[in-house]
Design a protein around this motif. Sequence first.
Motif, PDB file in Angstrom:
ATOM      1  N   ASN A  77       0.939  -1.249  -0.015  1.00 46.94           N
ATOM      2  CA  ASN A  77      -0.025   0.096  -0.005  1.00 46.94           C
ATOM      3  C   ASN A  77       0.820   1.373   0.052  1.00 46.94           C
ATOM      4  O   ASN A  77       1.490   1.516   0.764  1.00 46.94           O
ATOM      5  CB  ASN A  77      -0.761   0.147   1.143  1.00 46.94           C
ATOM      6  CG  ASN A  77      -1.752   1.082   1.206  1.00 46.94           C
ATOM      7  OD1 ASN A  77      -1.907   1.970   2.143  1.00 46.94           O
ATOM      8  ND2 ASN A  77      -2.557   1.436   0.138  1.00 46.94           N
ATOM      9  N   SER A  78       0.879   2.130  -1.232  1.00 44.85           N
ATOM     10  CA  SER A  78       1.456   3.356  -1.341  1.00 44.85           C
ATOM     11  C   SER A  78       0.774   4.452  -1.881  1.00 44.85           C
ATOM     12  O   SER A  78       1.298   5.331  -2.113  1.00 44.85           O
ATOM     13  CB  SER A  78       2.655   2.911  -2.337  1.00 44.85           C
ATOM     14  OG  SER A  78       3.383   1.895  -1.705  1.00 44.85           O
ATOM     15  N   GLN A  79      -0.503   4.129  -1.804  1.00 41.05           N
ATOM     16  CA  GLN A  79      -1.438   5.318  -2.426  1.00 41.05           C
ATOM     17  C   GLN A  79      -1.420   5.515  -3.932  1.00 41.05           C
ATOM     18  O   GLN A  79      -0.492   4.923  -4.735  1.00 41.05           O
ATOM     19  CB  GLN A  79      -1.184   6.538  -1.561  1.00 41.05           C
ATOM     20  CG  GLN A  79      -1.673   6.429  -0.065  1.00 41.05           C
ATOM     21  CD  GLN A  79      -1.563   7.980   0.673  1.00 41.05           C
ATOM     22  OE1 GLN A  79      -1.686   8.833   0.020  1.00 41.05           O
ATOM     23  NE2 GLN A  79      -1.588   7.736   1.886  1.00 41.05           N
ATOM     24  N   THR A  80      -2.322   6.241  -4.385  1.00 43.47           N
ATOM     25  CA  THR A  80      -2.518   6.377  -5.711  1.00 43.47           C
ATOM     26  C   THR A  80      -1.470   6.742  -6.732  1.00 43.47           C
ATOM     27  O   THR A  80      -1.199   6.137  -7.791  1.00 43.47           O
ATOM     28  CB  THR A  80      -3.633   7.368  -5.781  1.00 43.47           C
ATOM     29  OG1 THR A  80      -4.819   7.466  -4.965  1.00 43.47           O
ATOM     30  CG2 THR A  80      -4.274   7.367  -7.274  1.00 43.47           C
ATOM     31  N   ALA A  81      -0.561   7.798  -6.379  1.00 46.25           N
ATOM     32  CA  ALA A  81       0.229   8.184  -6.940  1.00 46.25           C
ATOM     33  C   ALA A  81       1.462   7.200  -7.436  1.00 46.25           C
ATOM     34  O   ALA A  81       1.737   7.201  -8.445  1.00 46.25           O
ATOM     35  CB  ALA A  81       1.236   9.517  -6.456  1.00 46.25           C
ATOM     36  N   ALA A  82       1.753   6.568  -6.334  1.00 48.37           N
ATOM     37  CA  ALA A  82       2.983   5.433  -6.639  1.00 48.37           C
ATOM     38  C   ALA A  82       2.247   4.313  -7.608  1.00 48.37           C
ATOM     39  O   ALA A  82       2.763   3.728  -8.002  1.00 48.37           O
ATOM     40  CB  ALA A  82       3.247   4.849  -5.240  1.00 48.37           C
ATOM     41  N   ALA A  83       0.902   4.009  -7.547  1.00 55.48           N
ATOM     42  CA  ALA A  83       0.353   3.120  -8.163  1.00 55.48           C
ATOM     43  C   ALA A  83       0.281   3.296  -9.580  1.00 55.48           C
ATOM     44  O   ALA A  83       0.547   2.692 -10.390  1.00 55.48           O
ATOM     45  CB  ALA A  83      -0.998   2.731  -7.366  1.00 55.48           C
ATOM     46  N   ARG A  84      -0.048   4.788  -9.794  1.00 60.18           N
ATOM     47  CA  ARG A  84      -0.080   5.166 -11.134  1.00 60.18           C
ATOM     48  C   ARG A  84       1.214   5.181 -11.797  1.00 60.18           C
ATOM     49  O   ARG A  84       1.391   4.634 -12.879  1.00 60.18           O
ATOM     50  CB  ARG A  84      -0.676   6.460 -11.287  1.00 60.18           C
ATOM     51  CG  ARG A  84      -2.274   6.588 -11.092  1.00 60.18           C
ATOM     52  CD  ARG A  84      -2.890   7.971 -10.938  1.00 60.18           C
ATOM     53  NE  ARG A  84      -4.544   7.712 -10.934  1.00 60.18           N
ATOM     54  CZ  ARG A  84      -4.946   8.806 -10.353  1.00 60.18           C
ATOM     55  NH1 ARG A  84      -4.432   9.711  -9.879  1.00 60.18           N
ATOM     56  NH2 ARG A  84      -6.230   8.718 -10.497  1.00 60.18           N
ATOM     57  N   ASN A  85       2.066   5.635 -11.035  1.00 58.95           N
ATOM     58  CA  ASN A  85       3.494   5.451 -11.596  1.00 58.95           C
ATOM     59  C   ASN A  85       4.099   4.220 -11.800  1.00 58.95           C
ATOM     60  O   ASN A  85       4.796   4.168 -12.869  1.00 58.95           O
ATOM     61  CB  ASN A  85       4.546   6.335 -10.345  1.00 58.95           C
ATOM     62  CG  ASN A  85       4.295   7.648 -10.175  1.00 58.95           C
ATOM     63  OD1 ASN A  85       3.497   8.169 -11.272  1.00 58.95           O
ATOM     64  ND2 ASN A  85       4.714   8.569  -9.172  1.00 58.95           N
ATOM     65  N   LEU A  86       3.991   3.381 -11.024  1.00 60.54           N
ATOM     66  CA  LEU A  86       4.232   1.786 -11.298  1.00 60.54           C
ATOM     67  C   LEU A  86       3.636   1.467 -12.425  1.00 60.54           C
ATOM     68  O   LEU A  86       4.261   0.730 -13.488  1.00 60.54           O
ATOM     69  CB  LEU A  86       3.768   0.931 -10.127  1.00 60.54           C
ATOM     70  CG  LEU A  86       4.210  -0.567 -10.291  1.00 60.54           C
ATOM     71  CD1 LEU A  86       5.662  -0.501 -10.623  1.00 60.54           C
ATOM     72  CD2 LEU A  86       3.884  -1.309  -9.111  1.00 60.54           C
ATOM     73  N   GLY A  87       2.436   1.670 -12.767  1.00 59.14           N
ATOM     74  CA  GLY A  87       1.417   1.202 -13.991  1.00 59.14           C
ATOM     75  C   GLY A  87       2.189   2.062 -15.161  1.00 59.14           C
ATOM     76  O   GLY A  87       2.539   1.244 -16.128  1.00 59.14           O
ATOM     77  N   VAL A  88       2.666   3.383 -15.155  1.00 56.78           N
ATOM     78  CA  VAL A  88       3.371   4.008 -16.330  1.00 56.78           C
ATOM     79  C   VAL A  88       4.739   3.503 -16.686  1.00 56.78           C
ATOM     80  O   VAL A  88       4.997   3.007 -17.972  1.00 56.78           O
ATOM     81  CB  VAL A  88       3.220   5.532 -15.958  1.00 56.78           C
ATOM     82  CG1 VAL A  88       4.340   6.218 -16.993  1.00 56.78           C
ATOM     83  CG2 VAL A  88       2.080   6.136 -15.800  1.00 56.78           C
TER      84      VAL A  88
END
Length: 319
Positions: free
Chosen positions: A67-78
């Motif tokens: 769990n790292s919140q939205t920004a980290a999740a989107r960055n990993l996806g990018v």
Amino acid sequence: MSGPAINVSVVIPAYNAGATIRRAIDSVLAQSYPPLEIIVVDDGSFDDTADIAGQYAHPVRLIRQGNSQTAAARNLGVSSSRGDWIAFLDADDYWDADKLAKQVDVARRNDVVSLIASGYRTESPETHQYSEQIASPVSWCDRVLTREDVNPFLLGTRMWTGTVLVKRSALGDERFVSGLEPAEDRDLWVRLSSRTSVWLMSDSLATCVLEAGSLSRGDIRKDCQSMLAVIDRHQRQMGFLNRLVWRSYTYYRWAAMEPNSMKSLFLLLQSFGTWPASLSRMPTMQTLGRSKRLVRVGFDLIGDVCHWRSANEPREASL
């Protein structure tokens, strides 16, 4: 629709979204213009989100992180994506079937455009009522926009991420900033709007479901505190007076959503103290909106005092 192939990666961050993740994925799989890949980033969910996403075959790909919140999740996806263009969708929202097709058509017809967004609908999960959210002002829609045409800060903060399609080459090394949630996406779109061409579509192409407790939708206090931090990050670009206007507007927006009358009054006074002049040119701002809100809060406080006095007055002894 014809033209050069445009490969689109779709990034879906998800946290405890077992009840909605299937709807989000299925809406992307139903696109009339199929994406290259759908990357679901499970942000440390403790429900069945990952199990459901893992049931899908190609083009869906599941990535898990703590769990790292939205920004980290989107960055990993990018960073894990391969498409020339990247689109974003939250796990509780969904797209119209022609969302990507219409946006890819815009990209093909306007090769200078690197950031595309559109209108959308909001949906109440309790009542299933819908409200259209136009990519306003209408004069900005369906044409190429640059920083010479519109204020990049105003433009970037008017985009909803669930409608955004961004070119990888324009995104470059720019990423969502952790700690700015839930305003981290507005911060990124402001940065990109200041240096690339944008296209806002007048069509509504997605639905934002107002689920409480979702990954990117915090309470109004957190949203406005994060927005104040975004304003301060861009103060050099905005200029001193424009920064004061935006801070004042954010305090007003916070006050308008604050249920506690005393806290709302304090926020309104902060808004007036920061910028006492009119805010009528700000998004969704009504003429004399702050003054009307101040009067309403004043009456609410008087009512609270009267109710308190009535409840605490000593009763006359019975004869």
